[in-house]
Scaffold this motif. Structure first.
Motif, PDB file in Angstrom:
ATOM      1  N   GLY A   1     -23.171 -34.185   8.122  1.00 34.18           N
ATOM      2  CA  GLY A   1     -24.245 -34.072   7.141  1.00 34.18           C
ATOM      3  C   GLY A   1     -25.358 -35.089   7.307  1.00 34.18           C
ATOM      4  O   GLY A   1     -26.184 -35.269   6.395  1.00 34.18           O
ATOM      5  N   GLY A   2     -25.419 -35.757   8.445  1.00 36.58           N
ATOM      6  CA  GLY A   2     -26.451 -36.758   8.682  1.00 36.58           C
ATOM      7  C   GLY A   2     -27.584 -36.231   9.532  1.00 36.58           C
ATOM      8  O   GLY A   2     -27.574 -35.079   9.984  1.00 36.58           O
ATOM      9  N   ASN A   3     -28.562 -37.077   9.762  1.00 34.24           N
ATOM     10  CA  ASN A   3     -29.723 -36.734  10.578  1.00 34.24           C
ATOM     11  C   ASN A   3     -29.740 -37.589  11.838  1.00 34.24           C
ATOM     12  O   ASN A   3     -29.555 -38.809  11.765  1.00 34.24           O
ATOM     13  CB  ASN A   3     -31.011 -36.966   9.778  1.00 34.24           C
ATOM     14  CG  ASN A   3     -32.249 -36.632  10.588  1.00 34.24           C
ATOM     15  OD1 ASN A   3     -32.353 -35.561  11.172  1.00 34.24           O
ATOM     16  ND2 ASN A   3     -33.193 -37.553  10.621  1.00 34.24           N
ATOM     17  N   TYR A   4     -29.967 -36.954  12.974  1.00 30.25           N
ATOM     18  CA  TYR A   4     -30.011 -37.658  14.254  1.00 30.25           C
ATOM     19  C   TYR A   4     -31.432 -37.692  14.782  1.00 30.25           C
ATOM     20  O   TYR A   4     -32.170 -36.705  14.680  1.00 30.25           O
ATOM     21  CB  TYR A   4     -29.122 -36.956  15.281  1.00 30.25           C
ATOM     22  CG  TYR A   4     -29.403 -37.383  16.707  1.00 30.25           C
ATOM     23  CD1 TYR A   4     -28.849 -38.549  17.223  1.00 30.25           C
ATOM     24  CD2 TYR A   4     -30.264 -36.639  17.523  1.00 30.25           C
ATOM     25  CE1 TYR A   4     -29.125 -38.959  18.522  1.00 30.25           C
ATOM     26  CE2 TYR A   4     -30.540 -37.042  18.823  1.00 30.25           C
ATOM     27  CZ  TYR A   4     -29.971 -38.205  19.309  1.00 30.25           C
ATOM     28  OH  TYR A   4     -30.259 -38.613  20.582  1.00 30.25           O
ATOM     29  N   GLN A   5     -31.824 -38.842  15.369  1.00 28.54           N
ATOM     30  CA  GLN A   5     -33.114 -38.936  16.044  1.00 28.54           C
ATOM     31  C   GLN A   5     -32.941 -39.687  17.358  1.00 28.54           C
ATOM     32  O   GLN A   5     -32.036 -40.521  17.493  1.00 28.54           O
ATOM     33  CB  GLN A   5     -34.152 -39.630  15.165  1.00 28.54           C
ATOM     34  CG  GLN A   5     -34.565 -38.794  13.953  1.00 28.54           C
ATOM     35  CD  GLN A   5     -35.835 -39.309  13.313  1.00 28.54           C
ATOM     36  OE1 GLN A   5     -36.789 -39.656  13.994  1.00 28.54           O
ATOM     37  NE2 GLN A   5     -35.833 -39.346  11.984  1.00 28.54           N
ATOM     38  N   ALA A   6     -33.847 -39.403  18.319  1.00 30.06           N
ATOM     39  CA  ALA A   6     -33.783 -40.042  19.637  1.00 30.06           C
ATOM     40  C   ALA A   6     -34.976 -40.965  19.829  1.00 30.06           C
ATOM     41  O   ALA A   6     -36.104 -40.635  19.462  1.00 30.06           O
ATOM     42  CB  ALA A   6     -33.756 -38.982  20.732  1.00 30.06           C
ATOM     43  N   SER A   7     -34.727 -42.117  20.428  1.00 36.60           N
ATOM     44  CA  SER A   7     -35.773 -43.101  20.696  1.00 36.60           C
ATOM     45  C   SER A   7     -36.052 -43.180  22.193  1.00 36.60           C
ATOM     46  O   SER A   7     -35.323 -42.610  23.008  1.00 36.60           O
ATOM     47  CB  SER A   7     -35.332 -44.485  20.203  1.00 36.60           C
ATOM     48  OG  SER A   7     -34.387 -45.045  21.109  1.00 36.60           O
ATOM     49  N   ALA A   8     -37.069 -43.933  22.542  1.00 36.87           N
ATOM     50  CA  ALA A   8     -37.284 -44.284  23.945  1.00 36.87           C
ATOM     51  C   ALA A   8     -36.105 -45.133  24.408  1.00 36.87           C
ATOM     52  O   ALA A   8     -35.403 -45.755  23.597  1.00 36.87           O
ATOM     53  CB  ALA A   8     -38.590 -45.061  24.098  1.00 36.87           C
ATOM     54  N   VAL A   9     -35.868 -45.156  25.723  1.00 34.96           N
ATOM     55  CA  VAL A   9     -34.770 -45.948  26.271  1.00 34.96           C
ATOM     56  C   VAL A   9     -35.076 -47.433  26.093  1.00 34.96           C
ATOM     57  O   VAL A   9     -36.219 -47.875  26.181  1.00 34.96           O
ATOM     58  CB  VAL A   9     -34.561 -45.617  27.763  1.00 34.96           C
ATOM     59  CG1 VAL A   9     -33.533 -46.549  28.390  1.00 34.96           C
ATOM     60  CG2 VAL A   9     -34.126 -44.161  27.918  1.00 34.96           C
ATOM     61  N   GLY A  10     -34.040 -48.210  25.857  1.00 34.52           N
ATOM     62  CA  GLY A  10     -34.196 -49.641  25.630  1.00 34.52           C
ATOM     63  C   GLY A  10     -33.632 -50.013  24.278  1.00 34.52           C
ATOM     64  O   GLY A  10     -33.947 -49.376  23.261  1.00 34.52           O
ATOM     65  N   GLU A  11     -32.792 -51.047  24.250  1.00 34.85           N
ATOM     66  CA  GLU A  11     -32.118 -51.421  23.012  1.00 34.85           C
ATOM     67  C   GLU A  11     -33.096 -51.697  21.880  1.00 34.85           C
ATOM     68  O   GLU A  11     -32.868 -51.297  20.735  1.00 34.85           O
ATOM     69  CB  GLU A  11     -31.234 -52.648  23.269  1.00 34.85           C
ATOM     70  CG  GLU A  11     -30.405 -53.064  22.074  1.00 34.85           C
ATOM     71  CD  GLU A  11     -29.389 -54.130  22.415  1.00 34.85           C
ATOM     72  OE1 GLU A  11     -29.173 -55.015  21.587  1.00 34.85           O
ATOM     73  OE2 GLU A  11     -28.828 -54.081  23.522  1.00 34.85           O
ATOM     74  N   VAL A  12     -34.190 -52.387  22.179  1.00 33.27           N
ATOM     75  CA  VAL A  12     -35.151 -52.715  21.121  1.00 33.27           C
ATOM     76  C   VAL A  12     -35.753 -51.451  20.515  1.00 33.27           C
ATOM     77  O   VAL A  12     -36.021 -51.392  19.304  1.00 33.27           O
ATOM     78  CB  VAL A  12     -36.259 -53.652  21.656  1.00 33.27           C
ATOM     79  CG1 VAL A  12     -37.118 -52.967  22.703  1.00 33.27           C
ATOM     80  CG2 VAL A  12     -37.128 -54.174  20.518  1.00 33.27           C
ATOM     81  N   ASN A  13     -35.935 -50.403  21.318  1.00 30.17           N
ATOM     82  CA  ASN A  13     -36.476 -49.142  20.806  1.00 30.17           C
ATOM     83  C   ASN A  13     -35.469 -48.420  19.924  1.00 30.17           C
ATOM     84  O   ASN A  13     -35.828 -47.833  18.893  1.00 30.17           O
ATOM     85  CB  ASN A  13     -36.895 -48.245  21.977  1.00 30.17           C
ATOM     86  CG  ASN A  13     -37.986 -48.858  22.813  1.00 30.17           C
ATOM     87  OD1 ASN A  13     -38.955 -49.397  22.285  1.00 30.17           O
ATOM     88  ND2 ASN A  13     -37.851 -48.795  24.129  1.00 30.17           N
ATOM     89  N   VAL A  14     -34.202 -48.459  20.319  1.00 26.79           N
ATOM     90  CA  VAL A  14     -33.148 -47.859  19.500  1.00 26.79           C
ATOM     91  C   VAL A  14     -33.058 -48.590  18.162  1.00 26.79           C
ATOM     92  O   VAL A  14     -33.000 -47.963  17.093  1.00 26.79           O
ATOM     93  CB  VAL A  14     -31.789 -47.907  20.228  1.00 26.79           C
ATOM     94  CG1 VAL A  14     -30.677 -47.379  19.314  1.00 26.79           C
ATOM     95  CG2 VAL A  14     -31.825 -47.095  21.509  1.00 26.79           C
ATOM     96  N   VAL A  15     -33.062 -49.917  18.207  1.00 28.22           N
ATOM     97  CA  VAL A  15     -32.959 -50.720  16.982  1.00 28.22           C
ATOM     98  C   VAL A  15     -34.136 -50.446  16.050  1.00 28.22           C
ATOM     99  O   VAL A  15     -33.967 -50.289  14.829  1.00 28.22           O
ATOM    100  CB  VAL A  15     -32.874 -52.220  17.321  1.00 28.22           C
ATOM    101  CG1 VAL A  15     -33.093 -53.083  16.084  1.00 28.22           C
ATOM    102  CG2 VAL A  15     -31.518 -52.535  17.953  1.00 28.22           C
ATOM    103  N   THR A  16     -35.336 -50.381  16.606  1.00 24.81           N
ATOM    104  CA  THR A  16     -36.517 -50.120  15.784  1.00 24.81           C
ATOM    105  C   THR A  16     -36.399 -48.798  15.037  1.00 24.81           C
ATOM    106  O   THR A  16     -36.654 -48.722  13.830  1.00 24.81           O
ATOM    107  CB  THR A  16     -37.794 -50.110  16.659  1.00 24.81           C
ATOM    108  OG1 THR A  16     -37.953 -51.402  17.254  1.00 24.81           O
ATOM    109  CG2 THR A  16     -39.026 -49.788  15.828  1.00 24.81           C
ATOM    110  N   LEU A  17     -35.978 -47.745  15.752  1.00 23.36           N
ATOM    111  CA  LEU A  17     -35.842 -46.430  15.118  1.00 23.36           C
ATOM    112  C   LEU A  17     -34.674 -46.410  14.133  1.00 23.36           C
ATOM    113  O   LEU A  17     -34.742 -45.740  13.096  1.00 23.36           O
ATOM    114  CB  LEU A  17     -35.668 -45.348  16.181  1.00 23.36           C
ATOM    115  CG  LEU A  17     -35.725 -43.892  15.684  1.00 23.36           C
ATOM    116  CD1 LEU A  17     -37.023 -43.618  14.930  1.00 23.36           C
ATOM    117  CD2 LEU A  17     -35.585 -42.913  16.855  1.00 23.36           C
TER     118      LEU A  17
END
Length: 460
Positions: free
Chosen positions: A305-321
């Protein structure tokens, strides 16, 4: 080999010419730039930076260069010595430091090393701050401290144990269930600092640990990237020891791969999927991974029941999103688990504790758990770059060729087909173009990868 500079740090091979490799002069220059950035953005008189290193052979040399450079700038240094990337991240916040530097080239072979840069939250620098560090390095605009104002150096041991205690204190880590399960696992730490941290965690969880390559001497017995083709030894030992599963970490312990009881790969892409399945089953919320990660996380997230989103590659980009979407777990398909209840950084120790809790609750085998998830297959390839190759031009040509498909260009080029996808991008850590594909069978994933490799070669 070109020296690779990015917003998250500097990486290169040891030796060779200045500005072409990671020489002592380059290490000092970049450490000085980071130190100046810290001083420029802080009003505090006394700054402290936590440093730690993996076990690779060049680590002590680079660490000494970095420490003394910071001291020369008037910045205090807390040296953890042999440590892990997530441990240094946790130590920054636990010790109320102003930043951190991890001396590690992560999954790269032994000739590589790097400086990974952290802010006062123990997180990788964002793009803006990283660019400022690079600018300072380019301008050579350093001001060193006079003799009476040099920084103070101190060694501090025990932070790996403090990190483990933080992991065990997480509400979703079910210590009692894990201890009752009496698991037996084999651990391959590629003779780096995971050989210190992982067995120590398992001991506190009453998990029997069979050590394979756990001597932290930096002599990597195989390619340190935790991919299937590098893990034949642990696959054989898991079966021989009749273990419940195998644990593999990279040299700085921010990537986690699992081997099933029959010696087959659980799949580094599915480490995050399994951990997210457990967390989402206990706490409703959203997830994030990068564009190169399996769509299986999206399936599991939506199932809960959650929402998934994809970020640019790179840990800082994942963390930001993750912060923007209030994601409760996320990471990267390379086996990197980011669980904000602990901290915003990839952490294999957190991943191990969550994975063990998941198995202990389900009371099924590792293989059965893997078979419960959607079956996607990935192919990961790369093309070596030479200085004359214009990567942007290559990617533009590929995007034009497949303009009738769904094309995402936030990080390289990702082409989504009906039942499969391909992601092409220039690596942040190596002079290569990465080619990741995913499909409904290994054969189809490999075929798609080979097709794109040929497309790229024709465009050169």
């Amino acid at each position: 080999m070109s020296l690779i500079k990015s917003i998250s740090g500097i990486r290169g091979t040891i030796g060779g010419k200045v500005a072409e490799n990671l020489t002592p002069i380059d290490a000092v220059k970049f450490a000085a730039a980071y130190g100046m950035w810290l001083k420029n953005q802080s009003e505090k008189e006394n700054l402290t930076v936590v440093i730690g290193r993996d076990a690779r052979i060049s680590g002590e040399m680079v660490s000494n260069l970095v420490s003394n450079t910071l001291i020369g700038l008037g910045i205090n240094v807390t040296d953890l010595g042999l440590s892990t990337t997530p441990t240094v991240e946790v130590a920054v916040t636990l010790s109320d430091a102003d930043g951190g530097i991890i001396i590690t080239a992560s999954h790269n072979p032994k000739q590589w090393n790097a400086l990974k840069l952290l802010n006062g939250k123990g997180e990788f620098l964002n793009a803006e701050d990283g660019e400022l560090v690079l600018k300072i390095a380019e301008e050579d605009s350093y001001v060193f401290a006079e003799v009476d104002f040099l920084g103070i150096y101190k060694k501090e041991e025990g932070f790996i144990n403090k990190h483990i205690d933080e992991v065990l204190a997480l509400a979703l880590v079910d210590i009692e269930a894990i201890q009752k399960a009496k698991f037996k696992v084999v651990v391959d730490a590629v003779n780096s600092t995971g050989g210190i941290a992982v067995p120590a965690l398992l001991e506190k969880l009453n998990v029997e640990c069979v050590k394979l390559y756990c001597e932290p001497n930096g002599l990597f017995p195989h390619n340190p990237e935790p991919l299937k083709e590098h893990l034949t030894d642990i696959s054989e030992l898991v079966v021989k020891e009749n273990a419940d599963f195998g644990i593999v970490v990279d040299p700085d312990v921010d990537r986690l791969a699992i081997v099933c009881e029959d010696g087959s790969m659980f799949g580094e892409e599915y480490t995050l999927v399994a951990c997210a399945d457990y967390v989402l089953g206990k706490t409703k919320g959203n997830t994030v991974s990068n564009l190169s990660s399996s769509r299986a996380l999206k399936d599991i997230t939506e199932k809960h029941g959650g929402n998934y989103q994809a970020s640019a590659v790179g840990e800082v980009n994942v963390v930001t999103l993750m912060k923007e979407t209030n994601a409760i777990i996320g990471g990267e398909g390379n086996g990197g688990i980011i669980y904000p209840e602990s901290h915003y950084g990839r952490d294999s120790l957190v991943g191990i504790a969550i994975f063990l809790s998941h198995l202990a609750h389900l009371k099924i085998s590792c293989k059965q758990l893997r078979e419960s998830y959607p079956d996607y297959f990935m192919s990961k390839n790369k093309i070596e770059l030479t200085p004359e190759i214009d990567v942007d031009s290559v990617l533009e040509k590929i995007a034009l060729k497949y303009k009738d498909e769904e094309v995402n260009s936030i990080d390289g080029i990702k082409i989504n087909f009906e039942t499969e996808w391909v992601h092409l991008r220039k690596s942040n850590t190596e002079p290569i173009i990465r080619i990741y594909t995913e499909s409904t069978s290994q054969e189809k994933a490999d075929e798609l990868a080979n097709k794109l490799v040929e497309d790229i070669k024709k465009s050169l």
